[in-house]
Design a protein around this motif. Structure first.
Motif, PDB file in Angstrom:
ATOM      1  N   GLY A  20       0.816  -1.204   0.000  1.00 60.11           N
ATOM      2  CA  GLY A  20       0.000   0.000   0.000  1.00 60.11           C
ATOM      3  C   GLY A  20       0.849   1.253   0.000  1.00 60.11           C
ATOM      4  O   GLY A  20       2.069   1.220  -0.194  1.00 60.11           O
ATOM      5  N   CYS A  21       0.189   2.387   0.232  1.00 54.02           N
ATOM      6  CA  CYS A  21       0.873   3.668   0.289  1.00 54.02           C
ATOM      7  C   CYS A  21       1.201   4.004   1.741  1.00 54.02           C
ATOM      8  O   CYS A  21       0.537   3.532   2.661  1.00 54.02           O
ATOM      9  N   SER A  22       2.205   4.795   1.935  1.00 51.34           N
ATOM     10  CA  SER A  22       2.616   5.183   3.288  1.00 51.34           C
ATOM     11  C   SER A  22       1.744   6.338   3.776  1.00 51.34           C
ATOM     12  O   SER A  22       2.202   7.462   3.980  1.00 51.34           O
ATOM     13  N   ASP A  23       0.460   6.061   3.929  1.00 48.70           N
ATOM     14  CA  ASP A  23      -0.475   7.071   4.431  1.00 48.70           C
ATOM     15  C   ASP A  23      -1.225   6.493   5.619  1.00 48.70           C
ATOM     16  O   ASP A  23      -0.930   5.410   6.098  1.00 48.70           O
ATOM     17  N   ASP A  24      -2.215   7.211   6.095  1.00 42.12           N
ATOM     18  CA  ASP A  24      -2.949   6.787   7.293  1.00 42.12           C
ATOM     19  C   ASP A  24      -4.182   5.958   6.952  1.00 42.12           C
ATOM     20  O   ASP A  24      -4.957   5.607   7.843  1.00 42.12           O
ATOM     21  N   GLU A  25      -4.404   5.678   5.680  1.00 48.10           N
ATOM     22  CA  GLU A  25      -5.591   4.917   5.309  1.00 48.10           C
ATOM     23  C   GLU A  25      -5.389   3.435   5.606  1.00 48.10           C
ATOM     24  O   GLU A  25      -4.295   2.892   5.397  1.00 48.10           O
ATOM     25  N   PRO A  26      -6.435   2.742   6.092  1.00 49.20           N
ATOM     26  CA  PRO A  26      -6.304   1.296   6.339  1.00 49.20           C
ATOM     27  C   PRO A  26      -6.063   0.552   5.036  1.00 49.20           C
ATOM     28  O   PRO A  26      -6.550   0.951   3.976  1.00 49.20           O
ATOM     29  N   HIS A  27      -5.314  -0.529   5.111  1.00 46.95           N
ATOM     30  CA  HIS A  27      -4.948  -1.271   3.903  1.00 46.95           C
ATOM     31  C   HIS A  27      -4.866  -2.757   4.226  1.00 46.95           C
ATOM     32  O   HIS A  27      -4.325  -3.146   5.261  1.00 46.95           O
ATOM     33  N   LEU A  28      -5.446  -3.582   3.364  1.00 48.52           N
ATOM     34  CA  LEU A  28      -5.374  -5.037   3.504  1.00 48.52           C
ATOM     35  C   LEU A  28      -4.380  -5.560   2.483  1.00 48.52           C
ATOM     36  O   LEU A  28      -4.567  -5.394   1.277  1.00 48.52           O
ATOM     37  N   MET A  29      -3.318  -6.195   2.959  1.00 47.63           N
ATOM     38  CA  MET A  29      -2.249  -6.639   2.073  1.00 47.63           C
ATOM     39  C   MET A  29      -2.587  -7.961   1.399  1.00 47.63           C
ATOM     40  O   MET A  29      -3.316  -8.784   1.932  1.00 47.63           O
ATOM     41  N   GLY A  30      -2.045  -8.150   0.193  1.00 45.37           N
ATOM     42  CA  GLY A  30      -2.106  -9.445  -0.465  1.00 45.37           C
ATOM     43  C   GLY A  30      -3.286  -9.697  -1.366  1.00 45.37           C
ATOM     44  O   GLY A  30      -3.457 -10.810  -1.852  1.00 45.37           O
ATOM     45  N   LEU A  31      -4.146  -8.695  -1.618  1.00 44.39           N
ATOM     46  CA  LEU A  31      -5.280  -8.917  -2.505  1.00 44.39           C
ATOM     47  C   LEU A  31      -4.836  -8.839  -3.957  1.00 44.39           C
ATOM     48  O   LEU A  31      -3.975  -8.037  -4.324  1.00 44.39           O
ATOM     49  N   LEU A  32      -5.456  -9.660  -4.787  1.00 52.78           N
ATOM     50  CA  LEU A  32      -5.110  -9.686  -6.206  1.00 52.78           C
ATOM     51  C   LEU A  32      -5.616  -8.429  -6.900  1.00 52.78           C
ATOM     52  O   LEU A  32      -6.749  -8.005  -6.688  1.00 52.78           O
ATOM     53  N   ASP A  33      -4.768  -7.835  -7.716  1.00 53.77           N
ATOM     54  CA  ASP A  33      -5.161  -6.681  -8.516  1.00 53.77           C
ATOM     55  C   ASP A  33      -6.070  -7.161  -9.646  1.00 53.77           C
ATOM     56  O   ASP A  33      -5.657  -7.985 -10.466  1.00 53.77           O
ATOM     57  N   VAL A  34      -7.297  -6.648  -9.694  1.00 55.23           N
ATOM     58  CA  VAL A  34      -8.248  -7.128 -10.703  1.00 55.23           C
ATOM     59  C   VAL A  34      -7.804  -6.777 -12.117  1.00 55.23           C
ATOM     60  O   VAL A  34      -8.278  -7.376 -13.084  1.00 55.23           O
ATOM     61  N   GLU A  35      -6.892  -5.809 -12.266  1.00 57.62           N
ATOM     62  CA  GLU A  35      -6.368  -5.512 -13.595  1.00 57.62           C
ATOM     63  C   GLU A  35      -5.631  -6.723 -14.166  1.00 57.62           C
ATOM     64  O   GLU A  35      -5.579  -6.907 -15.381  1.00 57.62           O
ATOM     65  N   ALA A  36      -5.066  -7.550 -13.274  1.00 53.63           N
ATOM     66  CA  ALA A  36      -4.370  -8.750 -13.730  1.00 53.63           C
ATOM     67  C   ALA A  36      -5.340  -9.764 -14.318  1.00 53.63           C
ATOM     68  O   ALA A  36      -4.942 -10.653 -15.072  1.00 53.63           O
ATOM     69  N   LEU A  37      -6.622  -9.636 -13.994  1.00 51.97           N
ATOM     70  CA  LEU A  37      -7.646 -10.529 -14.542  1.00 51.97           C
ATOM     71  C   LEU A  37      -8.355  -9.921 -15.745  1.00 51.97           C
ATOM     72  O   LEU A  37      -9.339 -10.471 -16.227  1.00 51.97           O
ATOM     73  N   GLY A  38      -7.859  -8.764 -16.202  1.00 53.93           N
ATOM     74  CA  GLY A  38      -8.437  -8.149 -17.395  1.00 53.93           C
ATOM     75  C   GLY A  38      -9.436  -7.055 -17.117  1.00 53.93           C
ATOM     76  O   GLY A  38     -10.125  -6.595 -18.030  1.00 53.93           O
ATOM     77  N   TYR A  39      -9.540  -6.592 -15.860  1.00 53.95           N
ATOM     78  CA  TYR A  39     -10.492  -5.544 -15.532  1.00 53.95           C
ATOM     79  C   TYR A  39      -9.914  -4.197 -15.910  1.00 53.95           C
ATOM     80  O   TYR A  39      -8.799  -3.849 -15.522  1.00 53.95           O
ATOM     81  N   ASP A  40     -10.663  -3.402 -16.674  1.00 58.16           N
ATOM     82  CA  ASP A  40     -10.206  -2.107 -17.159  1.00 58.16           C
ATOM     83  C   ASP A  40     -10.683  -1.016 -16.208  1.00 58.16           C
ATOM     84  O   ASP A  40     -11.858  -0.671 -16.177  1.00 58.16           O
ATOM     85  N   LEU A  41      -9.761  -0.454 -15.420  1.00 61.03           N
ATOM     86  CA  LEU A  41     -10.124   0.584 -14.467  1.00 61.03           C
ATOM     87  C   LEU A  41     -10.573   1.863 -15.166  1.00 61.03           C
ATOM     88  O   LEU A  41     -11.430   2.579 -14.656  1.00 61.03           O
ATOM     89  N   GLU A  42      -9.985   2.149 -16.325  1.00 60.93           N
ATOM     90  CA  GLU A  42     -10.344   3.373 -17.040  1.00 60.93           C
ATOM     91  C   GLU A  42     -11.793   3.325 -17.510  1.00 60.93           C
ATOM     92  O   GLU A  42     -12.570   4.251 -17.309  1.00 60.93           O
TER      93      GLU A  42
END
Length: 256
Positions: free
Chosen positions: A179-201
């Motif tokens: 994650g980013c070095s900020d104060d927002e909560p973050h869950l590590m280790g989740l798969l990036d859906v872009e790797a499955l072909g999901y287009d964020l744009e």
């Protein structure tokens, strides 16, 4: 106003039909499983994805199949459901860097910079970078005594993963924090859906000030659950029998 909002949400829930949900991407999802606490969150994460899909049942095609002489109606999880669940999981299941002492948090930021440099120099992804305390010491200039304390704390809190160690051998680490070095909560280790072909744009996803979402590349962890018969992955939401069966299968998979 609170009563009106509560009544509105309850009425919306009454419109939902008790359909089964199948997740065709289940065998590709990732989740940290090296600690007991994170293993307990597997079921929560999968149920969160199923719940998001169920809430969108009126925007999905309702499919059916015959199983053991019965007709089963179901909907399928889409990549947009996983993306939404990942975003919610950060807030619901994630943790914040506020739990770290200031010096430990500073070291984590420096380790991120070191790993990013290695990735860029050697064309690697984060999960493939391995380093020892000596590498950290050379990059940061910190003393070995400081690194022993703070690296141990980062490993205990699952920001670093120890790959090997013991008598007569050096500890080798992998950076799990993605994650980013900020104060927002973050869950590590989740798969990036872009790797499955999901287009964020095309999906119109809001990005941060830097123009990109928080990095969610998956480190070296086990799958959420093993591949299985598609019929076995279909379940009615809130089915106690199914939850117990899936929990049993997940525990067997980890033991294997």
């Amino acid at each position: 106003e609170k009563s009106q909002l509560t009544e509105l949400h309850r009425n919306a829930q009454h419109l939902l039909k008790p359909l089964a949900v199948i997740n065709p991407y289940a065998d590709q999802l990732t989740f940290l499983d090296d600690k007991t606490r994170t293993r307990r969150d597997h079921e929560k994460y999968l149920t969160l994805i199923d719940s998001v899909a169920l809430l969108h049942q009126y925007q999905r095609d309702i499919k059916s199949l015959n199983h053991n002489g019965n007709t089963l109606k179901y909907i399928e999880v889409q990549l947009s459901d996983i993306h939404t669940a990942n975003r919610l999981a950060h807030d619901v299941l994630g943790r914040t860097l506020d739990e770290l002492p200031a010096q430990t948090r500073k070291l984590l930021t420096l380790i991120q910079q070191m790993v990013a440099t290695q990735c860029q120099t050697h064309s690697l992804v984060q999960k493939d970078v391995r380093f020892s305390r000596r590498h950290i010491r050379e990059f940061t200039g910190w003393s070995d005594g400081q690194l022993k304390i703070h690296c141990s704390r980062l490993a205990d809190l699952e920001y670093l993963l120890i790959h090997q160690g013991g008598r007569g051998s050096h500890l080798v680490y992998e950076l799990l924090f993605d994650g980013c070095s900020d104060d927002e909560p973050h869950l590590m280790g989740l798969l990036d859906v872009e790797a499955l072909g999901y287009d964020l744009e095309k999906s119109g996803v809001n990005r941060n000030k830097s123009g990109v979402e928080r990095q969610t590349s998956a480190p070296s962890q086990g799958q959420v659950r093993p591949k299985s018969d598609p019929l076995k992955s279909i379940k009615p939401l809130n089915s106690k029998a199914y939850r117990e069966t899936r929990q049993s299968n997940t525990e067997k998979a980890h033991q294997g």
